[in-house]
Design a protein around this motif. Sequence first.
Motif: not given
Length: 74
Positions: A8-14, A48-64
């Motif tokens: 589904v839309g965008g799932v490949e990012f996570f 869980p740790n692998r997912s956390k690493k991926i989610l760090c790329n989508f922090s507010l600071e990184n997105m800004v």
Amino acid sequence: IPIISTDVGGVEFFVKNGYNGYIYSTDDEASLIINKCLVNKNFMNQMPNRSKKILCNFSLENMVNQTLESYFSV
């Protein structure tokens, strides 16, 4: 908890296949993936740790920062 999702839309990012979960196309494929996850306890423990690493790329600071880079590159 493994992430097992349809494409589904965008799932490949996570979800990175075989890294922190799986993306499937058919119900049969989903069943095979679920069984594979249930058998592979090591994989389940690492997710869980692998997912956390991926989610760090989508922090507010990184997105800004990525948005600002995009604006300034124009």
